[in-house]
Design an enzyme around this catalytic site. Sequence first.
Site, PDB file in Angstrom:
ATOM      1  N   GLY A  20       0.703  -1.278  -0.097  1.00  9.00           N
ATOM      2  CA  GLY A  20       0.161   0.126   0.040  1.00  9.00           C
ATOM      3  C   GLY A  20       0.821   1.363   0.077  1.00  9.00           C
ATOM      4  O   GLY A  20       0.531   2.259   0.717  1.00  9.00           O
ATOM      5  N   THR A  60       6.923   0.834   5.855  1.00  8.56           N
ATOM      6  CA  THR A  60       5.878   1.723   6.461  1.00  8.56           C
ATOM      7  C   THR A  60       6.524   3.035   7.028  1.00  8.56           C
ATOM      8  O   THR A  60       5.909   4.025   6.749  1.00  8.56           O
ATOM      9  CB  THR A  60       5.015   0.883   7.359  1.00  8.56           C
ATOM     10  OG1 THR A  60       4.616  -0.045   6.681  1.00  8.56           O
ATOM     11  CG2 THR A  60       3.909   1.759   7.843  1.00  8.56           C
ATOM     12  N   GLY A  78       7.368  -1.427   9.700  1.00  9.68           N
ATOM     13  CA  GLY A  78       8.939  -1.538   9.594  1.00  9.68           C
ATOM     14  C   GLY A  78       9.141  -0.561   8.911  1.00  9.68           C
ATOM     15  O   GLY A  78       8.880   0.682   8.422  1.00  9.68           O
ATOM     16  N   ASP A  94      11.958  -9.216  11.819  1.00  6.01           N
ATOM     17  CA  ASP A  94      13.313  -9.211  11.339  1.00  6.01           C
ATOM     18  C   ASP A  94      14.483  -8.429  12.350  1.00  6.01           C
ATOM     19  O   ASP A  94      15.581  -8.548  12.412  1.00  6.01           O
ATOM     20  CB  ASP A  94      13.478  -8.587   9.882  1.00  6.01           C
ATOM     21  CG  ASP A  94      12.504  -9.283   9.161  1.00  6.01           C
ATOM     22  OD1 ASP A  94      12.045 -10.322   9.423  1.00  6.01           O
ATOM     23  OD2 ASP A  94      12.048  -8.465   8.181  1.00  6.01           O
ATOM     24  N   GLU A  97      16.657 -16.917   5.409  1.00  2.32           N
ATOM     25  CA  GLU A  97      16.423 -16.959   4.094  1.00  2.32           C
ATOM     26  C   GLU A  97      17.160 -16.173   3.111  1.00  2.32           C
ATOM     27  O   GLU A  97      17.059 -16.257   1.967  1.00  2.32           O
ATOM     28  CB  GLU A  97      14.763 -16.196   3.873  1.00  2.32           C
ATOM     29  CG  GLU A  97      14.439 -15.037   4.602  1.00  2.32           C
ATOM     30  CD  GLU A  97      13.152 -14.644   4.471  1.00  2.32           C
ATOM     31  OE1 GLU A  97      12.222 -15.122   4.392  1.00  2.32           O
ATOM     32  OE2 GLU A  97      12.835 -13.375   4.700  1.00  2.32           O
TER      33      GLU A  97
HETATM   34  O1  F6P Z   1       9.488  -8.681   7.296  1.00  2.95           O
HETATM   35  C1  F6P Z   1       9.009  -9.662   7.861  1.00  2.95           C
HETATM   36  C2  F6P Z   1       8.866 -10.742   6.895  1.00  2.95           C
HETATM   37  O2  F6P Z   1       8.297 -11.747   7.844  1.00  2.95           O
HETATM   38  C3  F6P Z   1      10.312 -11.425   6.384  1.00  2.95           C
HETATM   39  O3  F6P Z   1      11.072 -12.088   7.427  1.00  2.95           O
HETATM   40  C4  F6P Z   1       9.849 -12.118   5.110  1.00  2.95           C
HETATM   41  O4  F6P Z   1      10.924 -12.110   4.214  1.00  2.95           O
HETATM   42  C5  F6P Z   1       8.745 -11.406   4.659  1.00  2.95           C
HETATM   43  O5  F6P Z   1       8.100 -10.723   5.757  1.00  2.95           O
HETATM   44  C6  F6P Z   1       7.530 -12.053   4.236  1.00  2.95           C
HETATM   45  O6  F6P Z   1       6.619 -11.449   3.581  1.00  2.95           O
HETATM   46  P1  F6P Z   1       5.081 -12.070   3.214  1.00  2.95           P
HETATM   47  O7  F6P Z   1       4.368 -11.977   4.552  1.00  2.95           O
HETATM   48  O8  F6P Z   1       4.797 -10.857   2.164  1.00  2.95           O
HETATM   49  O9  F6P Z   1       5.374 -13.046   2.614  1.00  2.95           O
END
Ligand code: F6P
Length: 360
Positions: A76, A118, A115, A140, A235
């Site tokens: 958004g 935003t 975060g 994170d 990741e």
């Molecule tokens: O920023 C938080 C987070 O959970 C990250 O650790 C992860 O890569 C991402 O958001 C996942 O985003 P979505 O909820 O859009 O899959």
Amino acid sequence: MKRIAVLTGGGDAPGLNAVIRAVVKTAINDYGCEVLGVRDGYDGFIAAGGTLPLDLAAVRGILPRGGTILGTANRGNPFARKVQRDGREVVVDVSDEIISAIQNLKLDALIVIGGDGTLRIAMELGAKGVPVVGVPKTIDNDIGGTEVTFGFDTALMIATEALDRLHTTAEAHHRVMVLELMGRDAGFIALHSGVSGGADVILIPEIPFKFEAVIRKVRERAEAGSHFSLLAVSEGARPLGGQTVYRRAGDEVYVPRLGGIGQEVGQYIELQGFETRVTVLGHVQRGGSPTAFDRWLATRYGAAAVRTAAAAGFGRMVALRDGKVIDIPLNDALAVPKRVDLNGDAVLTARGLGISFGDG
Ligand code: F6P
């Protein structure tokens, strides 16, 4: 201060409801102020029925609840919104529309819980005259200027429990277990849970790894009689000279989705002759009830954000420093993203325990 609004934006994190509750209670009890909730991030300002009054009854019972009673959105961005025009997808700037909606509501302050993305939008709205105060949120833990964001502790607890559970089954079957964890470009979740959950190898984005070094550790353990190994893989981890691994490209104009490195590491280990299983913990890390620490921090952040707004501390963000909640310019917080300190005590501690980062 007569009327303020609060919104939650970006990916959810355990503790959002605790912040909302603290904002509402503090604004009403200490300042006799009216509070509006904005649904689904900034979108609520321009959606029909997108704002709602939040009184004490509206926040009753939400302290231990995960998610956010306001809803959230990580697609958004008002400065770059993807819309369909004449059958084509175009990116438009709707920030002026949002700003005039905010002006019409006659807000004395807008408290933005979010975060990096935003809060960056909040800062840009602030530059255009919106009286914003930020509250840092993310599992994170990658926002600068604050020692910790709420949501991180809960994610760690869940990741550590997952490692504990993988540990026993790894040992029983003499297997290698790879756990892929969230964190985007910061390795805090994998590092802290990896140490807390007794991982043998931790791979994080800040330390590019070598596949040979990973397998060396697994082999050394097997030769020493430990026929199982546990890997915590962020990741965002990537091999030296290699690329970050993303999921299949899709509707990802705003936030590209990471994921898949756990599988790549697992496949490599399997090919070297060690039976391996890969678990992707995913959104389990973000769901459910916040820990006591996250409730405590979120509540302090919410209350402090209202005090900051009352003192006209606009363009600022609440933060934790040396155990105290303070407020700092949003600009400073967002200038440099927080990353794992390679010479910090967490990395040194892990190395001292014999944990491999795959760089040896
Ligand atoms: O920023 C938080 C987070 O959970 C990250 O650790 C992860 O890569 C991402 O958001 C996942 O985003 P979505 O909820 O859009 O899959």
